[in-house]
Scaffold this active site. Structure first.
Site, PDB file in Angstrom:
ATOM      1  N   PRO A 603       0.803  -1.229   0.000  1.00  0.00           N
ATOM      2  CA  PRO A 603       0.000   0.000   0.000  1.00  0.00           C
ATOM      3  C   PRO A 603       0.836   1.280   0.000  1.00  0.00           C
ATOM      4  O   PRO A 603       0.397   2.301  -0.533  1.00  0.00           O
ATOM      5  CB  PRO A 603      -0.830  -0.107   1.288  1.00  0.00           C
ATOM      6  CG  PRO A 603      -0.335  -1.290   2.027  1.00  0.00           C
ATOM      7  CD  PRO A 603       0.519  -2.124   1.129  1.00  0.00           C
ATOM      8  N   LYS A 672      -4.934  -6.048 -10.103  1.00  0.00           N
ATOM      9  CA  LYS A 672      -5.309  -5.636 -11.457  1.00  0.00           C
ATOM     10  C   LYS A 672      -4.315  -4.661 -12.089  1.00  0.00           C
ATOM     11  O   LYS A 672      -4.406  -4.400 -13.274  1.00  0.00           O
ATOM     12  CB  LYS A 672      -6.708  -5.007 -11.441  1.00  0.00           C
ATOM     13  CG  LYS A 672      -7.801  -6.017 -11.064  1.00  0.00           C
ATOM     14  CD  LYS A 672      -9.192  -5.549 -11.455  1.00  0.00           C
ATOM     15  CE  LYS A 672      -9.801  -4.596 -10.464  1.00  0.00           C
ATOM     16  NZ  LYS A 672     -11.250  -4.370 -10.711  1.00  0.00           N
ATOM     17  N   GLY A 673      -3.394  -4.111 -11.302  1.00  0.00           N
ATOM     18  CA  GLY A 673      -2.445  -3.149 -11.875  1.00  0.00           C
ATOM     19  C   GLY A 673      -2.940  -1.732 -11.712  1.00  0.00           C
ATOM     20  O   GLY A 673      -4.147  -1.480 -11.786  1.00  0.00           O
ATOM     21  N   GLU A 676      -1.385   3.043 -14.709  1.00  0.00           N
ATOM     22  CA  GLU A 676      -1.985   3.937 -15.692  1.00  0.00           C
ATOM     23  C   GLU A 676      -3.303   4.527 -15.210  1.00  0.00           C
ATOM     24  O   GLU A 676      -3.597   5.680 -15.486  1.00  0.00           O
ATOM     25  CB  GLU A 676      -2.217   3.201 -17.020  1.00  0.00           C
ATOM     26  CG  GLU A 676      -1.303   2.059 -17.211  1.00  0.00           C
ATOM     27  CD  GLU A 676      -0.319   2.211 -18.363  1.00  0.00           C
ATOM     28  OE1 GLU A 676       0.557   1.367 -18.444  1.00  0.00           O
ATOM     29  OE2 GLU A 676      -0.426   3.128 -19.164  1.00  0.00           O
TER      30      GLU A 676
END
Lengths: 711, 167
Positions: A603, A672-673, A676
């Site tokens: 985190p 999930k990434g 971006e």
């Protein structure tokens, strides 16, 4: 032992970075290394008539001046399968193979000298005469064409469902507007650099790269040599944001120069050269039309996006994706067209295409909410997409409602007075704005090697990269947990083609792809561990079995979940702005974002990535623009004093929350990434806040003061 | 140690100079055009000082010249003949990180790490300038150091933390 996955541990490469001991591409100290400096074309289109290198060659220390007149002919063999980071159509720039000039800044010669000062001085002495031809330096909409089939097949050609034109014509409430953002440059603080060194017919490249395996395969094709004769090393990348995905011409030039002079050659691009050497986010103009019922339900979305590409390659983006997938709407038409111009080819920059599409859609949605007199969050909830309607499949996970709620609560959205220009603090106008964030989640095959040693340490390695998101740290955490070792005993290595293959470090897919393979490799190690006593350590078991070490490999790749489900990261971004009504200056005192990115491995570092995305979004909304002079075909502000990027004083209070989420359909880690998605939604949230503050809708980013002052 | 000696008065393209870097004296023959940044990186192989722009615009090359922060890319090596330079490699003592370095790690005040040495040297300069009193002052006076990864809020937290520990 407590799990370290999910813990906010500090970066494992932190000490190396704060002491100056992390080594970036230009910093490898090779024996007898010499230096290269480039000569660039000063015209946008034409041919070199004469190239006089005599003065340059007379300079002290100069070893060679290489141009199309004397460079070896390179085979530039076609790739059997283009890597996903390359444009789908056209042909990469061939360096020093002929006199043709296609854009300002095209490399036309390289000087190699003993010192960088000598090389740069000599480069300035190369005399060039051109035969100039008419250049195309502006995007003409009437000449823009849809991408070729190759790009369309890769999901970069737009799409549609229903009959959007008809539904829009009949819709009782409409938004019809043009919007755009200017050309943006990555401007990572580390300039691109390559050191090339030949050993007979073997080549070693120290390169700034997000994908060493691809540098190897591309250079192998350019030089017509076996890939296994090339080693590419890139342990640290000083930011890239997409600029180091491809293998750019300067890498070829470094290798070519090193072969010609028989020495190790370093080619470090200057800040100005980066603006013509490594791509950029293309300025994209979008016509957006939304049609809705009186209750806010969307009945039609029409997008027509036009972007430039170069005259030699077709670079296409997924600008249509957000329009097709963010909201529930029966009738959608997304067109995407490209117009070639005499410029170097654009390339992916953080959330390529997606950030662009999200910007247009979210500004349009704000206009729709304003026109309906409806709260912007409520409008988005009414059009919540329970499924991915573009693919007709369910989301593997989606907690966007929780994102809206969490971010709105933390932002204190309820304090917003709805009418534009209705909130003030003294003479400053205050605005609140919000936007949805969306970025598709993908993964790709990855392989990892894990070695356990008898001294209870482990080494885990793969040819991945870490341009800043914390690959070193997250992979160390995953390996440590799987092996049951403290993180201090796990050493993770990356960025070397000698290591097992990894996918490109881009598209937010490193964690889901490489992380899954790390766990797989470490599980394989544990399965092969010799039997022993319960309390006995791994090392003791190895020693008892007479082993110094144990090696295992792991692999991961997407399964058929990609056919049954759609996966994406989601988020909600809220921004407050203070606008000076007399000067048009915009400040952003705070941004609040809540994100559904699946399981968060670290985190602390994940938060940092989101902070960085917010800062990038401030740049996109308010500052970043390459000033293109169409008379010359040239960027006029190719430096960091005139191309503005956010600095410390531009950033105040940023608040990041990850909503509870884990997506084990998408991948076993549940992650999930998030690289971006952290950028997506920030710029439109700020633009919408500026409208709320001022009542003036600026649809062409960046929102510079003059745009707020001129009526 | 003769690095304090005067420079030759006749024009020359190469100069013998002395640099005192992190307390160690070095003698170097440098090109008149050689910047302090290139002397540090390419001659002394102290690559912790980073090149970002070569134009004094990004701050990645920030070092301390007798305690004051300067851009090494805008400083010719001959200009600092005989003077004391501190770089990122010189601030840890006996293997113990400088409090600013520790604070940067703890607050995750970087991502890619490339601007980090310049940020840290600038932050130490800020301490010397007594400009760590409040966040707005820190933000303003750290604005010569660009962090493209956008770690600014964590940088401010790290500087505040290190300043508090030092006082």
């Amino acid at each position: 032992m407590n799990s370290v996955v999910g813990q906010p541990i500090s970066r494992v490469d932190g000490p190396a970075k704060v002491t100056g001991h992390a080594i970036y591409a230009a910093e490898f100290n090779l024996r007898n290394m010499v230096h290269a400096a480039l000569v660039h074309s000063t015209i946008a289109h034409g041919r070199i008539d004469q190239l006089d290198t005599r003065d340059a060659e007379q300079e002290p220390g100069v070893l060679a001046v290489i141009s199309h007149l004397n460079a070896e002919r390179l085979p530039y063999e076609p790739l059997e399968k283009r890597p996903p980071v390359d444009p789908k159509a056209g042909e990469q720039l061939h360096v020093f193979q002929g006199p043709e000039i296609l854009f300002v800044g095209q490399p036309i010669a390289v000087v190699i000298a003993e010192t960088v000062e000598q090389a740069r001085t000599a480069a300035a002495l190369v005399q060039v005469a051109y035969h100039e031809q008419v250049a195309t330096t502006e995007v003409r909409h009437d000449r823009a064409q849809p991408p070729t089939e190759a790009s369309s097949k890769a999901g970069r050609g737009g799409g549609s469902r229903g009959d959007a034109e008809k539904a829009f014509a009949k819709a009782p409430v409409k938004v019809d507007m043009w919007c755009s953002h200017d050309r943006e440059h990555h401007n990572a603080v580390e300039p691109h650099a390559t050191i090339a060194e030949w050993f007979g017919d073997h080549l070693t490249l120290y390169d700034k790269s997000q994908w060493v395996d691809n540098v190897r395969s591309e250079i192998a094709h350019v030089f017509g040599m076996p890939a296994e004769n090339i080693r590419v090393v890139s342990p640290f990348v000083g930011g890239a944001f997409g600029s180091a995905l491809r293998t750019w011409p300067h890498v070829t030039i470094a290798a070519l120069a090193a072969r010609q002079v028989g020495r190790a050659v370093r080619l470090e691009l200057t800040r100005r050269e980066l603006y013509v050497s490594v791509g950029y986010r293309p300025r994209t103009e979008q016509h957006m039309q939304l049609g809705a019922e009186a209750d806010g339900r969307l009945v039609a979305i029409i997008q027509d996006a036009v972007a430039p590409t170069s005259v030699y390659e077709e670079y296409a983006e997924r600008t249509a994706d957000p329009v097709l997938r963010t909201y529930s709407c029966p009738n959608v038409q997304a067109r995407y067209r490209l117009a070639p111009v005499n410029a170097n080819t654009p390339c992916p920059m953080r959330a390529p295409g997606i950030a662009t599409g999200v910007m247009a859609l979210e500004i349009a949605m704000d206009e729709l909410a304003d026109g309906l007199g409806m709260d912007p969050i409520e409008l988005r909830l009414r059009n919540y997409a329970e499924n991915d309607e573009a693919k007709g499949v369910p989301w593997s996970s989606k907690a966007l409602r929780e994102c809206y709620q969490t971010a709105a609560d933390r932002f204190l959205w309820s304090r917003r007075s709805a009418p534009p220009r209705s909130m003030r603090n003294g003479r400053l106008l205050i605005g609140y704005g919000m936007a949805t964030a969306f970025y598709p989640a993908e993964r790709a095959p990855a392989s990892v090697q894990a070695i356990l040693y008898a001294n209870d340490t482990a080494v885990v390695r793969t040819a991945s990269s870490d341009m800043g998101p914390g690959t070193y740290t997250a992979m160390t955490q995953l390996a440590a947990d799987t092996l049951g070792l403290p993180i201090e005993r796990v050493h993770f290595e990356l960025g070397d083609t000698e290591m097992p293959k990894a996918p490109v470090h881009g598209g937010s897919m490193t964690l889901a792809s490489v992380g899954t393979a790390v766990v797989d490799a470490c599980k394989a190690l544990m399965a092969n561990l010799p039997a022993g006593e319960m309390a006995e350590g791994h090392g003791a078991r190895l020693r008892r079995a007479g082993l110094e070490s144990l090696t295992a490999t792991g692999h991961s790749e997407p399964g058929d979940e990609a056919n049954k489900y759609s996966s994406a990261g989601f988020g909600a971004v809220f921004a407050e702005v203070w606008v000076d009504p007399d000067f048009g200056t915009v400040r952003v005192p705070r941004i609040v974002g809540a994100y559904d990115v699946g399981r968060v491995i670290n985190p602390k570092i994940a938060r940092s990535q989101c902070l960085g995305g917010m800062v990038g979004g401030i740049g996109m909304a308010l500052m970043e623009q390459a000033e293109w002079d169409a008379r010359l075909g040239r960027v006029m502000n190719a430096n960091l004093a005139e191309y503005l990027v956010p600095v410390n004083a531009d950033v105040t209070d940023l608040d990041v929350t990850f909503v509870r989420s884990s997506d084990e359909i998408f991948n076993p880690l549940g992650a999930k990434g998030l690289a971006e998605i952290a950028l997506c939604g920030v710029a439109p949230a700020i633009a919408n806040a500026v409208y709320h503050a001022t009542g003036k809708r600026v649809r062409h980013l960046p929102i510079m003061p003059e745009k707020l002052l001129v009526d | 140690m003769d690095s304090q000696g005067p420079l030759p008065s006749t024009p020359a393209s190469r100069f013998d100079i002395g640099l005192i870097v992190n307390g160690t004296s070095h003698r170097l023959a440098v090109d008149a055009r050689t910047t302090l940044l290139d002397a540090l990186r390419d001659r002394l192989h102290l690559t912790g000082t980073k090149r970002g722009c070569d134009l004094g615009q990004c701050g990645a090359c920030t070092v301390l010249l007798e305690g004051r922060r300067i851009n090494a890319c805008l400083t010719l090596a001959v200009m600092v003949h005989g003077r004391a330079i501190t770089t990122i490699e010189g601030i840890a003592t006996d293997g113990e990180l400088h409090p600013m370095q520790t604070a940067f790690v703890q607050h995750d005040a970087f991502q890619c790490g490339y601007c980090t040495p310049g940020q840290i040297m600038s932050a130490i300069g800020l301490l010397n300038e007594s400009r760590t009193t409040d966040e707005a002052t820190i933000r303003e006076h750290m604005s010569g150091n660009i962090c493209r990864c956008g770690a600014y809020t964590n940088i401010v937290a790290a500087v505040r933390d290190a300043a508090a520990r030092g006082s």
